[in-house]
Write a protein that holds these residues in place. Sequence first.
Motif, mmCIF file in Angstrom:
data_model
loop_
_atom_site.group_PDB
_atom_site.id
_atom_site.type_symbol
_atom_site.label_atom_id
_atom_site.label_comp_id
_atom_site.label_asym_id
_atom_site.label_seq_id
_atom_site.Cartn_x
_atom_site.Cartn_y
_atom_site.Cartn_z
ATOM 1 N N ILE A 21 0.859 -1.176 0.000
ATOM 2 C CA ILE A 21 0.000 0.000 0.000
ATOM 3 C C ILE A 21 0.898 1.229 0.000
ATOM 4 C CG2 ILE A 21 -0.211 0.125 2.534
ATOM 5 C CD1 ILE A 21 -3.151 1.063 2.039
ATOM 6 N N THR A 22 0.565 2.190 -0.837
ATOM 7 C CA THR A 22 1.397 3.388 -0.927
ATOM 8 C C THR A 22 1.025 4.367 0.183
ATOM 9 O OG1 THR A 22 -0.115 4.550 -2.414
ATOM 10 C CG2 THR A 22 1.546 3.109 -3.423
ATOM 11 N N PHE A 23 1.999 5.178 0.545
ATOM 12 C CA PHE A 23 1.742 6.171 1.581
ATOM 13 C C PHE A 23 0.797 7.266 1.072
ATOM 14 C CE2 PHE A 23 6.092 4.699 3.010
ATOM 15 C CZ PHE A 23 5.579 3.877 4.008
ATOM 16 N N SER A 24 0.786 7.482 -0.245
ATOM 17 C CA SER A 24 -0.159 8.450 -0.812
ATOM 18 C C SER A 24 -1.593 7.944 -0.671
ATOM 19 C CB SER A 24 0.168 8.712 -2.281
ATOM 20 O OG SER A 24 0.088 7.526 -3.042
ATOM 21 N N THR A 25 -1.765 6.612 -0.801
ATOM 22 C CA THR A 25 -3.092 6.024 -0.598
ATOM 23 C C THR A 25 -3.538 6.207 0.845
ATOM 24 O OG1 THR A 25 -2.731 4.369 -2.334
ATOM 25 C CG2 THR A 25 -4.444 3.888 -0.711
ATOM 26 N N LEU A 26 -2.626 6.019 1.773
ATOM 27 C CA LEU A 26 -2.947 6.210 3.192
ATOM 28 C C LEU A 26 -3.295 7.674 3.474
ATOM 29 C CD1 LEU A 26 -0.132 3.969 4.733
ATOM 30 C CD2 LEU A 26 -2.578 3.464 4.639
ATOM 31 N N ASP A 27 -2.603 8.580 2.797
ATOM 32 C CA ASP A 27 -2.932 10.000 2.955
ATOM 33 C C ASP A 27 -4.343 10.284 2.464
ATOM 34 O OD1 ASP A 27 -0.514 10.747 4.093
ATOM 35 O OD2 ASP A 27 0.426 11.160 2.143
ATOM 36 N N ASN A 28 -4.700 9.672 1.332
ATOM 37 C CA ASN A 28 -6.048 9.865 0.784
ATOM 38 C C ASN A 28 -7.121 9.311 1.702
ATOM 39 O OD1 ASN A 28 -4.988 11.094 -1.502
ATOM 40 N ND2 ASN A 28 -4.930 9.169 -2.679
ATOM 41 N N LYS A 30 -6.947 9.560 4.807
ATOM 42 C CA LYS A 30 -6.865 10.401 6.002
ATOM 43 C C LYS A 30 -6.224 9.687 7.184
ATOM 44 C CE LYS A 30 -9.167 13.435 3.631
ATOM 45 N NZ LYS A 30 -8.456 14.601 3.023
ATOM 46 N N VAL A 31 -5.249 8.833 6.891
ATOM 47 C CA VAL A 31 -4.543 8.122 7.955
ATOM 48 C C VAL A 31 -3.418 9.021 8.482
ATOM 49 C CG1 VAL A 31 -3.089 6.135 8.526
ATOM 50 C CG2 VAL A 31 -5.057 5.862 6.983
ATOM 51 N N ASN A 32 -3.406 9.249 9.771
ATOM 52 C CA ASN A 32 -2.352 10.044 10.394
ATOM 53 C C ASN A 32 -1.100 9.192 10.611
ATOM 54 O OD1 ASN A 32 -3.997 12.372 10.635
ATOM 55 N ND2 ASN A 32 -4.921 11.560 12.516
ATOM 56 N N ASN A 33 0.072 9.773 10.418
ATOM 57 C CA ASN A 33 1.343 9.057 10.592
ATOM 58 C C ASN A 33 1.314 7.716 9.851
ATOM 59 O OD1 ASN A 33 2.352 11.083 12.370
ATOM 60 N ND2 ASN A 33 1.152 10.149 14.041
ATOM 61 N N PRO A 34 1.234 7.751 8.517
ATOM 62 C CA PRO A 34 1.060 6.526 7.716
ATOM 63 C C PRO A 34 2.065 5.415 8.032
ATOM 64 C CG PRO A 34 0.812 8.444 6.339
ATOM 65 C CD PRO A 34 1.288 8.948 7.664
ATOM 66 N N LYS A 35 3.365 5.742 8.110
ATOM 67 C CA LYS A 35 4.369 4.703 8.346
ATOM 68 C C LYS A 35 4.159 4.037 9.701
ATOM 69 C CE LYS A 35 8.192 6.207 5.389
ATOM 70 N NZ LYS A 35 9.650 6.524 5.314
ATOM 71 N N GLN A 36 3.933 4.848 10.699
ATOM 72 C CA GLN A 36 3.722 4.288 12.033
ATOM 73 C C GLN A 36 2.453 3.452 12.084
ATOM 74 O OE1 GLN A 36 3.796 7.274 15.117
ATOM 75 N NE2 GLN A 36 3.024 5.858 16.691
ATOM 76 N N TYR A 37 1.437 3.891 11.358
ATOM 77 C CA TYR A 37 0.161 3.177 11.349
ATOM 78 C C TYR A 37 0.308 1.774 10.752
ATOM 79 C CZ TYR A 37 -4.714 2.080 10.239
ATOM 80 O OH TYR A 37 -5.949 1.455 10.142
ATOM 81 N N VAL A 38 0.906 1.681 9.557
ATOM 82 C CA VAL A 38 1.019 0.373 8.902
ATOM 83 C C VAL A 38 2.002 -0.542 9.635
ATOM 84 C CG1 VAL A 38 0.253 1.080 6.616
ATOM 85 C CG2 VAL A 38 2.647 1.390 7.254
ATOM 86 N N ARG A 39 3.015 0.037 10.226
ATOM 87 C CA ARG A 39 3.956 -0.793 10.988
ATOM 88 C C ARG A 39 3.277 -1.433 12.188
ATOM 89 N NH1 ARG A 39 9.127 3.345 10.682
ATOM 90 N NH2 ARG A 39 10.201 2.326 8.921
ATOM 91 N N ASP A 44 5.069 -7.473 10.138
ATOM 92 C CA ASP A 44 5.990 -8.244 9.291
ATOM 93 C C ASP A 44 6.295 -7.543 7.970
ATOM 94 O OD1 ASP A 44 6.101 -10.255 11.175
ATOM 95 O OD2 ASP A 44 4.448 -11.391 10.284
ATOM 96 N N GLY A 45 5.646 -6.404 7.737
ATOM 97 C CA GLY A 45 5.834 -5.703 6.473
ATOM 98 C C GLY A 45 7.132 -4.904 6.440
ATOM 99 N N ILE A 46 7.392 -4.309 5.273
ATOM 100 C CA ILE A 46 8.635 -3.553 5.060
ATOM 101 C C ILE A 46 8.287 -2.149 4.573
ATOM 102 C CG2 ILE A 46 10.801 -3.443 3.768
ATOM 103 C CD1 ILE A 46 10.539 -6.503 3.390
ATOM 104 N N ALA A 47 8.769 -1.150 5.283
ATOM 105 C CA ALA A 47 8.526 0.242 4.889
ATOM 106 C C ALA A 47 9.610 0.687 3.905
ATOM 107 C CB ALA A 47 8.517 1.142 6.117
ATOM 108 N N LEU A 48 9.188 1.076 2.700
ATOM 109 C CA LEU A 48 10.106 1.589 1.690
ATOM 110 C C LEU A 48 9.945 3.113 1.611
ATOM 111 C CD1 LEU A 48 9.560 -1.168 -1.027
ATOM 112 C CD2 LEU A 48 11.344 -1.057 0.733
ATOM 113 N N ASP A 49 10.444 3.698 0.552
ATOM 114 C CA ASP A 49 10.400 5.157 0.461
ATOM 115 C C ASP A 49 8.993 5.685 0.217
ATOM 116 O OD1 ASP A 49 11.822 7.748 0.239
ATOM 117 O OD2 ASP A 49 11.080 7.673 -1.822
ATOM 118 N N THR A 50 8.262 5.061 -0.686
ATOM 119 C CA THR A 50 6.923 5.570 -1.029
ATOM 120 C C THR A 50 5.793 4.613 -0.692
ATOM 121 O OG1 THR A 50 6.915 4.652 -3.282
ATOM 122 C CG2 THR A 50 7.974 6.805 -2.962
ATOM 123 N N CYS A 51 6.131 3.416 -0.218
ATOM 124 C CA CYS A 51 5.076 2.442 0.058
ATOM 125 C C CYS A 51 5.491 1.445 1.135
ATOM 126 C CB CYS A 51 4.678 1.708 -1.217
ATOM 127 S SG CYS A 51 6.029 0.801 -1.981
#
Length: 248
Positions: A21-28, A30-39, A44-51
Amino acid sequence: SIFAQAQQESVEMFYQHNGFITFSTLDNLKVNNPKQYVRSRFPDGIALDTCFVNSTMQEQLNATIEETIIGETYLDVKTVVPPVLTDMDISSLLHLCPILQGSKAQAQVLGTHFIVANQMIAAALKKFEVLFRESAEVAKPLGRDPQSSSDAKTKRLGKEVREEEEEEEEIPVTQKGNRGKKKGAGRSKRGKAPSGGESAVEGKEEQQPLPDEQVTSYLQEWFDDLEEEVAVVLSGFLGPQLGEVQAS
């Protein structure tokens, strides 16, 4: 709240279905702190630069690279990962692949998204080694127009002959008896074994470095279905090594 629940369900559905899932999708969404949220949601997922991607993606990529090494070929990583991944995302993902880590890695990352097996690189160097050796044996320097080289040599020899004739013409008539001696001395001077410098290698042409375009052309000729973009980056990688091979 109803909104927070709908938001969570949307994120989980997208991620589970796509494996990322891309961080831009999370922004759309309205998810606050996208990286922290998905982590926190997908540990078990991996945070990359844009997704954010599923760890399975990295495992599958590692397995595909292993197959590439076994096949002694190359891989365009963009063909096996989601198209939304940027070059930086791909680079980060490759750095996480165990098979590419350490000094014993059996493949090289070229450009931003190409993997080339070491055995394929070694095969290319071997072909160029044979090419250089055969070129030296037939005395046809690579990277230089044989006709222009021949013309230059002919002009040089012609100049030497003209200079000798001019020297003969300058000798006074009273020295006619010595003219043959003078002429013979001139021939002896050219026939003398060279002592060094350019004269020491007169008649021997140095091989010129192959232009990158020519290296690329040879690679595409030798390796079936080699994409031009891959051939270009491989040509750049081989450059310094080709210089050593050609000089040896």
